[in-house]
Design a protein around this motif. Structure first.
Motif, PDB file in Angstrom:
ATOM      1  N   THR A 111      -4.179  -5.788  -4.263  1.00 37.94           N
ATOM      2  CA  THR A 111      -3.269  -4.865  -3.869  1.00 37.94           C
ATOM      3  C   THR A 111      -3.588  -3.677  -3.094  1.00 37.94           C
ATOM      4  O   THR A 111      -2.831  -3.367  -2.218  1.00 37.94           O
ATOM      5  N   LYS A 116      -4.425  -4.780   0.633  1.00 37.68           N
ATOM      6  CA  LYS A 116      -3.146  -5.120   1.101  1.00 37.68           C
ATOM      7  C   LYS A 116      -2.318  -3.857   1.774  1.00 37.68           C
ATOM      8  O   LYS A 116      -1.770  -4.073   2.722  1.00 37.68           O
ATOM      9  N   LYS A 117      -2.493  -2.687   0.973  1.00 39.22           N
ATOM     10  CA  LYS A 117      -1.640  -1.690   1.447  1.00 39.22           C
ATOM     11  C   LYS A 117      -2.397  -0.810   2.508  1.00 39.22           C
ATOM     12  O   LYS A 117      -1.694  -0.143   2.898  1.00 39.22           O
ATOM     13  N   LEU A 118      -3.789  -1.013   2.716  1.00 41.93           N
ATOM     14  CA  LEU A 118      -4.457  -0.066   3.619  1.00 41.93           C
ATOM     15  C   LEU A 118      -4.749  -1.088   4.933  1.00 41.93           C
ATOM     16  O   LEU A 118      -5.696  -2.097   4.584  1.00 41.93           O
ATOM     17  N   SER A 163      -7.138  -4.777   5.585  1.00 43.05           N
ATOM     18  CA  SER A 163      -6.019  -5.998   5.509  1.00 43.05           C
ATOM     19  C   SER A 163      -6.923  -7.247   5.976  1.00 43.05           C
ATOM     20  O   SER A 163      -6.478  -8.502   5.646  1.00 43.05           O
TER      21      SER A 163
END
Length: 420
Positions: free
Chosen positions: A218, A221-223, A227
């Motif tokens: 999680t 995926k956000k940074l 990625s």
């Protein structure tokens, strides 16, 4: 409980000592330890023995005990370690575990025997604190001498120096070397040490363990800067936990003919040891290893991979981890020679080969335990909250300290082929 105790600094289940830790109980403890029939406890002062973030798998109190015997008036500062009695996650997870049986055996059988072996070759190393009393029934209890009056302290506000780390790895190497020789000559002497972290009842299925990789993915995926690693970890998540379990259970389940196996410490992090300094000039003197609850027979790599993430500071982990582990290995081999090991000596090439083969343990620690260690160090978090609350767990993946570590750890692991 001591009225000066700052409740915010301690675990909730250590703020109030159980009623059975009373004068009658300590009279029996002192009577057995000092082998004197007449003991009268005159005063008891109880307080928590550790701070938040130091440990989770037990409850610990410090007892300052004043007492009299026919020889006069005395006082002792004791550390009392027992199982949690407060209802909740900790009691549910640990109540039926093997932890105290393992630690009692380590302090009463293994460490004294290992020290005797060292003494025979002129080595005065002390491997563990003095255990004054222990029981499994009616309660699981270990009582130790308090090391604080001797100048020992837990390191909480800084990273260990190179000198301190080398002292730590020296003691670990000696512990490992003696067990390596013993496994070759008298393996049955150590056969009871068959329980590690994956043998704790319900631990594998606990959300802290099972949600680690999910929370890690999680975060990456956000940074955007991380990625590129999502695909790697999506593949690794399929079986990384099973592979890590296989590594730690290898000695018992799938022993390799060329594997290096030892009696490991099992929870080799910075707060499971105390450091002693000269009271006059502050010079470093000694370290004492603590908390042998998870000691078990497993690959030599267990404690060492764990130490990269849970013992070393960022500078050592980034720039000097290989030098430090090579220092450990040199001490390990030197100790084998010193104590008269007659078999084929382990070599450093095979050692690093096995470190690489056990890469799944790196992945497990990176995605599960290491974020918690970074969060505790950065924010003085309560490990109980991190273990029990997934919202709190997810936040620890977004700390500045953890992400700074990932900026060099992920490229390193990729270069080593650990993400394949």
């Amino acid at each position: 409980m001591d009225s000066t105790t700052n409740n915010e600094s301690y675990n909730a289940d250590e703020l109030e000592a159980p009623e059975w830790l009373n004068a009658q109980y300590f009279e029996e403890v002192i009577r057995q330890h000092e082998k004197t029939p007449e003991v009268k406890v005159t005063e008891i002062k109880m307080s928590p023995a550790s701070a938040k973030g130091d440990h989770y798998a037990s409850v610990m109190f410090r007892g300052n005990i004043s007492y009299t015997t026919p020889k006069g008036k005395f006082s002792k500062s004791l550390i009392i370690k027992t199982m949690p009695e407060m209802e909740g996650h900790k009691k549910e997870m640990l109540g039926d575990s093997y932890l105290f049986k393992t630690e009692i055996a380590m302090y009463t059988k293994i460490l004294p025997e290992f020290e005797k072996i060292l003494r025979k070759v002129g080595d005065q190393t002390i491997l563990g604190a003095s255990c004054l009393y222990h029981s499994l029934e009616p309660r699981q209890v270990l009582i130790f001498e308090d090391l604080v009056p001797q100048g020992y302290t837990v390191m909480r506000d800084r990273d260990a120096t190179e000198e301190e780390l080398k002292a730590v790895y020296t003691k670990l190497a000696k512990l490992h070397a003696i067990s390596f020789k013993m496994l070759d000559e008298k393996p049955d002497y150590l056969k009871e040490f068959k329980n590690g972290i994956f043998e704790i009842p319900n631990f594998i299925d606990d959300p802290f363990m099972s949600a680690g990789m999910e929370n890690f993915i999680t975060m990456i995926k956000k940074l955007p800067e991380f990625s590129k690693y999502v695909t790697h970890f999506e593949k690794l998540r399929i079986d990384y936990m099973d592979r890590a379990k296989d590594i730690l259970q290898e000695y018992r389940v799938n022993r390799k003919p060329d594997g290096y196996y030892v009696l490991c410490h099992g929870d080799f992090h910075l707060r499971n040891m105390m450091f002693q300094y000269n009271p006059t000039n502050g010079a470093f003197k000694d370290i004492m290893l603590l908390d042998f609850q998870m000691s078990n027979l497993c690959p030599i790599t267990n404690d060492l991979i764990y130490s990269i993430y849970m013992l070393m500071g960022p500078e050592c982990r980034k720039n000097n981890y290989k030098d430090m582990l090579n220092f450990y290995f040199e001490t390990f081999v030197e100790t084998l020679q010193k104590i008269g090991y007659m078999g084929k000596l382990p070599n450093v090439t095979d050692f690093w080969k096995q470190m690489s083969q056990h890469k799944a343990y790196d992945i497990f620690l990176l995605t599960t335990f290491f974020p918690m260690m970074c969060a505790i160090k950065e924010n003085n978090c309560d490990p109980a909250e991190l273990i029990q609350n997934n919202d709190a767990r997810l936040k620890m993946y977004f700390t500045d300290g953890f992400q700074e570590e990932l900026r060099y750890l992920l490229p390193r692991l990729e270069d080593l082929g650990y993400l394949d």
